[in-house]
Structure formats: structure tokens, C-alpha cells
Motif scaffolding. Structure first.
Motif, PDB file in Angstrom:
ATOM      1  N   CYS A   9      70.530  42.083  72.409  1.00 26.74           N
ATOM      2  CA  CYS A   9      69.699  42.766  71.420  1.00 26.74           C
ATOM      3  C   CYS A   9      69.948  42.226  70.022  1.00 26.74           C
ATOM      4  O   CYS A   9      71.037  41.761  69.688  1.00 26.74           O
ATOM      5  N   LEU A  10      68.914  42.319  69.214  1.00 26.93           N
ATOM      6  CA  LEU A  10      68.993  41.978  67.805  1.00 26.93           C
ATOM      7  C   LEU A  10      68.875  43.248  66.983  1.00 26.93           C
ATOM      8  O   LEU A  10      68.223  44.206  67.403  1.00 26.93           O
ATOM      9  N   CYS A  11      69.473  43.244  65.806  1.00 30.32           N
ATOM     10  CA  CYS A  11      69.336  44.382  64.894  1.00 30.32           C
ATOM     11  C   CYS A  11      67.895  44.439  64.390  1.00 30.32           C
ATOM     12  O   CYS A  11      67.141  43.473  64.546  1.00 30.32           O
ATOM     13  N   PRO A  12      67.486  45.549  63.790  1.00 32.11           N
ATOM     14  CA  PRO A  12      66.099  45.640  63.312  1.00 32.11           C
ATOM     15  C   PRO A  12      65.679  44.490  62.398  1.00 32.11           C
ATOM     16  O   PRO A  12      64.578  43.967  62.526  1.00 32.11           O
ATOM     17  N   SER A  13      66.530  44.064  61.500  1.00 28.44           N
ATOM     18  CA  SER A  13      66.175  42.987  60.574  1.00 28.44           C
ATOM     19  C   SER A  13      65.991  41.652  61.298  1.00 28.44           C
ATOM     20  O   SER A  13      65.000  40.952  61.090  1.00 28.44           O
ATOM     21  N   CYS A  14      66.932  41.299  62.162  1.00 31.28           N
ATOM     22  CA  CYS A  14      66.835  40.032  62.903  1.00 31.28           C
ATOM     23  C   CYS A  14      65.683  40.066  63.907  1.00 31.28           C
ATOM     24  O   CYS A  14      64.999  39.064  64.116  1.00 31.28           O
ATOM     25  N   PHE A  15      65.443  41.244  64.517  1.00 33.78           N
ATOM     26  CA  PHE A  15      64.355  41.372  65.484  1.00 33.78           C
ATOM     27  C   PHE A  15      63.007  41.193  64.797  1.00 33.78           C
ATOM     28  O   PHE A  15      62.123  40.499  65.298  1.00 33.78           O
ATOM     29  N   LYS A  16      62.857  41.809  63.613  1.00 36.71           N
ATOM     30  CA  LYS A  16      61.611  41.659  62.856  1.00 36.71           C
ATOM     31  C   LYS A  16      61.391  40.197  62.495  1.00 36.71           C
ATOM     32  O   LYS A  16      60.287  39.671  62.635  1.00 36.71           O
TER      33      LYS A  16
END
Length: 120
Positions: A44-51
Motif C-alpha cells: 500500500c501507498l499513503c494517500p499522498s503517494c497513492f494520489k
């Protein structure tokens, strides 16, 4: 139903919460377009990296779209998300929302308003 877990981002090593709180309150990642498969690697990626990963993948896809290809694009067949996401669906310019090409592709047709980023 998943329990909320604390995870470490594989992109930046920050910790973040991941998972569904309840059946009605889904994980934050459900607000994003479902454009990644679980086999595409990484944890999983954090919200910032995922965005950022979503923006990169969408921009690469949008670059392949011509007006001839727009009518049969893949974005319009994806499950609909309820929330618009700044940087993916739109940006703000002089206090106005400017819808990006991805937003128009998801809608599936031209609205006839001569939108700046209309792919049709």
C-alpha cells in the motif's frame, strides 16, 4: 470487512491508516479511480503517494487519447466514484474549477460547452 491497520508506505516510509472502518465507511483509497490491480506490485501507498501514482498513470493514459479514441475510452467503463479529486478530476484556476481530461473521459461524451480539456 477489513479492520483498519497502520501501514508503512512503500513509497515514502510514512505510516498511515489503511482499511475499511465499517461497511458504510470505506477506506480512503476507495475515493480514487480503480485503475490499479493488486498485481501491479508494491504494498500500500499513503494517500499522498497513492494520489501521485494515480495522477502519473492517468496522465500517461490521457496522452494516448485522440478524439477518435475518446468515444470508446476505458475511463467511462470504470465503476463510478462519488468524490471528485483535485489534481485528478480538476484543478482550481483563479477560484474556478477547471475539469481535466480524465473527468471528461469518465463522463463519456462532450457537453458542448467548449471545455478547455475536452478530448472529444
Amino acid at each position: 470487512m477489513n479492520a483498519v491497520k497502520t501501514k508503512k508506505c512503500s513509497g515514502c516510509d510514512n505510516t498511515f491508516s489503511c482499511g475499511d472502518i465499517s461497511t458504510e465507511n470505506k477506506c480512503w483509497c476507495n475515493d480514487f479511480p480503480p485503475i490499479f490491480s493488486l498485481t501491479e506490485g508494491g504494498d500500500c501507498l499513503c494517500p499522498s503517494c497513492f494520489k501521485e501514482a494515480c495522477e502519473d498513470k492517468i496522465e500517461a493514459y490521457v496522452e494516448t487519447i485522440t478524439p477518435e479514441k475518446a468515444a470508446a475510452n476505458k475511463a467511462q467503463t470504470l465503476p463510478k466514484t462519488e468524490k471528485l479529486i483535485e489534481g485528478i478530476d480538476y484543478y482550481i484556476e483563479n477560484g474556478n474549477y477547471v475539469f481535466k481530461t480524465w473527468f471528461h473521459l469518465k463522463r463519456g461524451s462532450c457537453c458542448g460547452n467548449n471545455c478547455r480539456h475536452c478530448p472529444y
